[in-house]
Design a protein around this motif. Structure first.
Motif, short mmCIF file in Angstrom:
data_model
loop_
_atom_site.label_atom_id
_atom_site.label_comp_id
_atom_site.label_asym_id
_atom_site.label_seq_id
_atom_site.Cartn_x
_atom_site.Cartn_y
_atom_site.Cartn_z
N ARG A 1 28.04 -46.59 -18.44
CA ARG A 1 28.17 -47.40 -17.22
C ARG A 1 28.36 -46.51 -16.00
O ARG A 1 27.77 -46.75 -14.94
CB ARG A 1 29.33 -48.39 -17.34
N ALA A 2 29.19 -45.47 -16.12
CA ALA A 2 29.43 -44.56 -14.99
C ALA A 2 28.15 -43.82 -14.61
O ALA A 2 27.84 -43.70 -13.42
CB ALA A 2 30.54 -43.57 -15.35
N ALA A 3 27.42 -43.34 -15.59
CA ALA A 3 26.17 -42.62 -15.31
C ALA A 3 25.17 -43.54 -14.62
O ALA A 3 24.50 -43.15 -13.66
CB ALA A 3 25.57 -42.05 -16.60
N ALA A 4 25.06 -44.78 -15.09
CA ALA A 4 24.14 -45.73 -14.48
C ALA A 4 24.56 -46.06 -13.05
O ALA A 4 23.72 -46.14 -12.15
CB ALA A 4 24.07 -47.01 -15.31
N ILE B 1 20.38 -40.67 -21.97
CA ILE B 1 21.66 -40.64 -22.68
C ILE B 1 21.43 -41.39 -23.99
O ILE B 1 20.96 -42.51 -23.99
CB ILE B 1 22.78 -41.32 -21.87
N ALA B 2 21.77 -40.75 -25.09
CA ALA B 2 21.55 -41.38 -26.40
C ALA B 2 22.86 -41.42 -27.18
O ALA B 2 23.70 -40.53 -27.04
CB ALA B 2 20.51 -40.58 -27.17
N TRP B 3 23.02 -42.45 -27.97
CA TRP B 3 24.20 -42.58 -28.81
C TRP B 3 23.81 -43.39 -30.03
O TRP B 3 22.79 -44.08 -30.04
CB TRP B 3 25.36 -43.21 -28.05
N ARG C 1 34.37 -47.49 -26.81
CA ARG C 1 34.60 -47.85 -25.42
C ARG C 1 34.36 -46.65 -24.50
O ARG C 1 33.92 -46.79 -23.37
CB ARG C 1 36.01 -48.39 -25.23
N GLY C 2 34.67 -45.46 -25.00
CA GLY C 2 34.45 -44.25 -24.21
C GLY C 2 32.98 -44.02 -23.93
O GLY C 2 32.60 -43.68 -22.80
N VAL C 3 32.13 -44.20 -24.95
CA VAL C 3 30.69 -44.04 -24.75
C VAL C 3 30.18 -45.10 -23.78
O VAL C 3 29.41 -44.81 -22.86
CB VAL C 3 29.93 -44.13 -26.10
N ALA C 4 30.63 -46.34 -23.96
CA ALA C 4 30.19 -47.42 -23.07
C ALA C 4 30.60 -47.13 -21.63
O ALA C 4 29.81 -47.34 -20.70
CB ALA C 4 30.78 -48.75 -23.54
N ALA D 1 17.40 -47.85 -16.77
CA ALA D 1 16.92 -48.81 -17.76
C ALA D 1 17.64 -48.56 -19.07
O ALA D 1 18.02 -47.43 -19.37
CB ALA D 1 15.41 -48.65 -17.96
N VAL D 2 17.84 -49.61 -19.80
CA VAL D 2 18.42 -49.49 -21.13
C VAL D 2 17.36 -49.90 -22.11
O VAL D 2 16.81 -51.01 -22.02
CB VAL D 2 19.68 -50.39 -21.28
N GLU D 3 17.05 -49.01 -23.02
CA GLU D 3 16.03 -49.28 -24.03
C GLU D 3 16.55 -48.93 -25.39
O GLU D 3 17.23 -47.93 -25.56
CB GLU D 3 14.78 -48.43 -23.76
#
Length: 88
Positions: free
Chosen positions: A69-72, A53-55, A62-65, A83-85
């Motif tokens: 979070r939901a996907a994770a 997931i890229a942004w 807040r929608g992207v965040a 992982a967040v990179e």
């Protein structure tokens, strides 16, 4: 999504049932998109895939965040690593 103007999985599965296209999909799709005229065949020797997931780096949406979070959370609930990179 493709040359047929497909915008979601339901449309893609409909095209498959019409014999218009074929594709490789994750196992989870087979359980959620059962449809007459569509046969799901496991591909056992296919390597694992990575979903990314890229942004935009400066995004404060807040929608992207919430979506990330939901996907994770879903991935972790299914035993997948997350992982967040930061990349550039």
């Amino acid at each position: 999504m493709d040359k047929h103007g497909v915008h979601d999985l339901a449309q893609l599965v409909a095209l498959i049932s019409l014999g218009t296209t074929t594709t490789v999909l994750p196992k989870s799709v087979a359980a959620r998109h059962l449809r007459q005229g569509v046969t799901y065949v496991p591909v056992e020797d296919c390597p694992s895939a990575t979903l990314v997931i890229a942004w935009p780096e400066r995004s404060r949406s807040r929608g992207v965040a919430a979506r990330v979070r939901a996907a994770a959370a879903v991935a972790q609930s299914r035993g997948m690593s997350t992982a967040v990179e930061a990349t550039r």
